[in-house]
Scaffold this motif. Sequence first.
Motif, PDB file in Angstrom:
ATOM      1  N   HIS A 178      -9.917  -5.907   6.241  1.00 31.90           N
ATOM      2  CA  HIS A 178      -8.768  -5.556   5.579  1.00 31.90           C
ATOM      3  C   HIS A 178      -9.008  -4.033   4.621  1.00 31.90           C
ATOM      4  O   HIS A 178      -8.178  -3.074   5.143  1.00 31.90           O
ATOM      5  CB  HIS A 178      -8.273  -6.476   4.660  1.00 31.90           C
ATOM      6  N   LEU A 195      -7.666   3.440   7.517  1.00 33.38           N
ATOM      7  CA  LEU A 195      -7.925   3.739   8.768  1.00 33.38           C
ATOM      8  C   LEU A 195      -6.306   3.831   9.304  1.00 33.38           C
ATOM      9  O   LEU A 195      -5.985   4.780   9.897  1.00 33.38           O
ATOM     10  CB  LEU A 195      -8.345   2.628   9.607  1.00 33.38           C
ATOM     11  N   THR A 196      -5.359   3.118   8.667  1.00 38.52           N
ATOM     12  CA  THR A 196      -4.157   3.183   9.107  1.00 38.52           C
ATOM     13  C   THR A 196      -3.316   4.431   8.560  1.00 38.52           C
ATOM     14  O   THR A 196      -2.599   4.930   9.087  1.00 38.52           O
ATOM     15  CB  THR A 196      -3.431   1.644   8.521  1.00 38.52           C
ATOM     16  N   SER A 197      -3.659   4.850   7.163  1.00 41.78           N
ATOM     17  CA  SER A 197      -3.480   5.983   6.592  1.00 41.78           C
ATOM     18  C   SER A 197      -3.770   7.269   7.609  1.00 41.78           C
ATOM     19  O   SER A 197      -3.081   8.175   8.093  1.00 41.78           O
ATOM     20  CB  SER A 197      -3.932   6.278   5.332  1.00 41.78           C
ATOM     21  N   LYS A 247      -5.028   7.182  10.791  1.00 39.04           N
ATOM     22  CA  LYS A 247      -4.251   7.359  12.102  1.00 39.04           C
ATOM     23  C   LYS A 247      -2.908   7.478  11.986  1.00 39.04           C
ATOM     24  O   LYS A 247      -2.279   8.480  12.883  1.00 39.04           O
ATOM     25  CB  LYS A 247      -4.658   5.955  12.783  1.00 39.04           C
ATOM     26  N   GLU A 289       0.763  -1.122  -0.150  1.00 39.09           N
ATOM     27  CA  GLU A 289      -0.034   0.046   0.016  1.00 39.09           C
ATOM     28  C   GLU A 289       0.842   1.210  -0.176  1.00 39.09           C
ATOM     29  O   GLU A 289       1.746   1.332   1.031  1.00 39.09           O
ATOM     30  CB  GLU A 289      -0.801   0.165   1.204  1.00 39.09           C
ATOM     31  N   MET A 330      -0.059  -9.322   4.744  1.00 34.53           N
ATOM     32  CA  MET A 330      -1.100  -9.572   3.443  1.00 34.53           C
ATOM     33  C   MET A 330      -0.878  -8.643   2.309  1.00 34.53           C
ATOM     34  O   MET A 330      -0.991  -7.405   2.309  1.00 34.53           O
ATOM     35  CB  MET A 330      -2.301  -9.088   4.156  1.00 34.53           C
ATOM     36  N   PHE A 368      -0.981   9.123   9.669  1.00 28.46           N
ATOM     37  CA  PHE A 368      -0.691  10.616   9.348  1.00 28.46           C
ATOM     38  C   PHE A 368      -0.859  11.244  10.301  1.00 28.46           C
ATOM     39  O   PHE A 368      -0.486  12.590  10.461  1.00 28.46           O
ATOM     40  CB  PHE A 368      -1.095  10.784   7.779  1.00 28.46           C
ATOM     41  N   LYS A 372      -2.669  -3.049  12.162  1.00 27.92           N
ATOM     42  CA  LYS A 372      -3.288  -1.839  11.607  1.00 27.92           C
ATOM     43  C   LYS A 372      -4.701  -1.584  12.321  1.00 27.92           C
ATOM     44  O   LYS A 372      -5.233  -2.520  12.830  1.00 27.92           O
ATOM     45  CB  LYS A 372      -3.446  -2.174  10.193  1.00 27.92           C
ATOM     46  N   PRO A 373      -4.999  -0.291  12.603  1.00 24.67           N
ATOM     47  CA  PRO A 373      -4.098   0.957  12.467  1.00 24.67           C
ATOM     48  C   PRO A 373      -3.053   1.101  13.559  1.00 24.67           C
ATOM     49  O   PRO A 373      -3.383   0.680  14.517  1.00 24.67           O
ATOM     50  CB  PRO A 373      -5.076   1.923  12.328  1.00 24.67           C
ATOM     51  N   PHE A 374      -2.020   1.469  13.086  1.00 26.13           N
ATOM     52  CA  PHE A 374      -1.036   1.925  14.250  1.00 26.13           C
ATOM     53  C   PHE A 374      -0.588   3.416  14.200  1.00 26.13           C
ATOM     54  O   PHE A 374      -0.677   4.187  13.155  1.00 26.13           O
ATOM     55  CB  PHE A 374       0.373   1.146  14.218  1.00 26.13           C
ATOM     56  N   ARG A 394      -9.043  -1.449   7.426  1.00 22.02           N
ATOM     57  CA  ARG A 394      -7.897  -1.036   8.255  1.00 22.02           C
ATOM     58  C   ARG A 394      -7.139  -0.237   7.362  1.00 22.02           C
ATOM     59  O   ARG A 394      -6.016   0.290   8.057  1.00 22.02           O
ATOM     60  CB  ARG A 394      -7.389  -2.458   8.827  1.00 22.02           C
ATOM     61  N   ILE A 443       0.754   3.450   2.997  1.00 21.69           N
ATOM     62  CA  ILE A 443       1.318   2.877   4.255  1.00 21.69           C
ATOM     63  C   ILE A 443       3.210   3.079   4.000  1.00 21.69           C
ATOM     64  O   ILE A 443       3.749   3.145   5.145  1.00 21.69           O
ATOM     65  CB  ILE A 443       0.925   1.804   4.546  1.00 21.69           C
ATOM     66  N   ALA A 502      -3.316  -6.472   9.659  1.00 19.89           N
ATOM     67  CA  ALA A 502      -4.630  -6.058   9.826  1.00 19.89           C
ATOM     68  C   ALA A 502      -5.472  -7.079  10.608  1.00 19.89           C
ATOM     69  O   ALA A 502      -6.398  -6.487  11.125  1.00 19.89           O
ATOM     70  CB  ALA A 502      -5.239  -5.822   8.432  1.00 19.89           C
TER      71      ALA A 502
END
Lengths: 121, 498
Positions: free
Chosen positions: B278, B284-286, B288, A10, A54, B290, A104-106, B281, A13, A83
Amino acid sequence: MPKILIIEDERNIQKLVRVNLTASGYKVIVAANGEEGLKLAQLECPDLVILDLMMPDMSGWDVLAALQADQKLQKVPVVIVTAAVRELDEDKARRMGAVGYLAKPFSADELISSVKHVLGR
Amino acid sequence: MERKFEILVVDDDVELASNLQDILEAEGYHTVVAHDSQTALTLSREKAFDLALIDIKLPDISGVELIRRLTKLLPGVECIIATGYASLETAVEVVGQRHVVAYEIKPLNMDRLLALIRQVVGRRQAEEALHQERNKAQKYLDVAGVMLVAIDANQKVSLINKKGCEILGCKEEEIVGQNWFDKFLPERVRDEVIAAFEKLMAGEIEPVEYFENPVLTRTGGETFIAWHNTVLTDAAGNIVGVLCSGEDITERQLLWKKMVEYRELNKLKTNLLSNVSHELRTPLTSIKGFATTLLREETKWSKAEQRDFLQAIDQGAGRLTRLINDLLDMSRLEAGVLELERDDYPISEILGSVSDELANLTRNHKLEVIVPAELPLVFVDEVRIGQVLVNLVENATKHSWTGSQITITARLDDNQVVISVTDRGEGIPTELLDRVFDRFYQAESIVSGRKTGTGLGLSICWGIIQAHGGRIWVESRPGEGSNFSFTLPVSTRGREIA
């Protein structure tokens, strides 16, 4: 300067991990898939690998196995990114050379502190 | 409790008849007297006699004729004829008929007559008892909720119960005596079952205790039966047939099939959940990641970097919104509560409403739009049809290479407007063409090397077009590209103008 390899498909990320670790004083190299990651690992011999489990084609598990099979790379610590934390088989991950995981999310802090923890700073 | 035996005495000799009545009543038989045939027949209409004691010479109709009419009225009656020497020949003629058990010559020997009657009574009682036993046995068979069939060594049905008749849709007499295999088994299983049956009869194999096969019903339909079997043997232990109990499992089989389908769907749903998890998340990862990057006080970011991170957060939020909308749409479509706000629109306006989104999606592709000016208005929900277009174009970008062309065309065909989205991408393997509109189904993209999204986009398109009364379909050649088309109803107002 410790060298960290990110294997993550991604784009956002990749960027997230790269900017934070670069700002924290690490040298960061990025691979967008497992195959490319393994090539870079052999070439650059990083101090730490951050690996997404993944991914298409070659999954994170395949990458772990390949790293384990490589004499030069089997000692390199790996932090896995997943995830699906509930489904994560931690024992298996540890056996295959993982020293920790990021769910994820972190947050940026979680990322940086886990890297610092592994690299002992 | 045993019932009283009913005897009818027919004799024009009033005294003799009366005497007979006394003697028979004293013996415990219920006795009625008639002095002529007409009275005897009238009485027989009201009461079912077991035995008739008939004088062959009667004033109105002859005893022989009386017997004929009487046995028509009472098929179960038996007759003893009393006769003088003069009529002996007539009497002998009658004896041997089914209902006539004996004749006695007048003057009557009462002891002989009574012994004869006792004999008849005894036999009839035994027969009745047997009949009752048989009825009872049949009742046991009939009360069973399963079908019971006995088949003899000649493949003929020797017994069937009520449930069996129900299942086969035939009467007992249409079944008993028939060849079971020829009449009640579908041809495709017949030979195999007969072979097993013959081996069983020859004692070569043990009965298969449980098996399933279909039977043919009267209507030519098939009912699926689960059978349990046991062999029937005679006193010497020889195999003489087989007794089978069968349960109608057609419904069970249907349930089974439904359950399998349900499991399939459930598997798809589980896949969906894991995909959704997936898919949730990742953006959501982006967001959270950033956001916390910007919040860190240890690092100072340049204005350009800050803007870059905020854009990543915005993109993540957009992706989440689309995902949630897709999930909501899917559940609305599944519940059949998707509401359309329909009005008359020109195709160009619908395209215009999503042009920014389309341009953004195809920023790495070449988008071409070919819409003739003279198309009629369509009667649609503009937002929903815009959504279909965006979904199809997004799908095309996922499955075709950067820089390749994606074309949107519209044309009039048989009073419907047909809109097509064509790409020059990887195409869809023929065997998967049927599945692309299935809920949750996802094709793996060669271009991006992964399954992306939730597998809901195309099934939402399908649902929206269905709700408009239109049709959506796909044509594709692997390696050359795909063409998704859908029809839209022309506005009636539009037609009037045209």
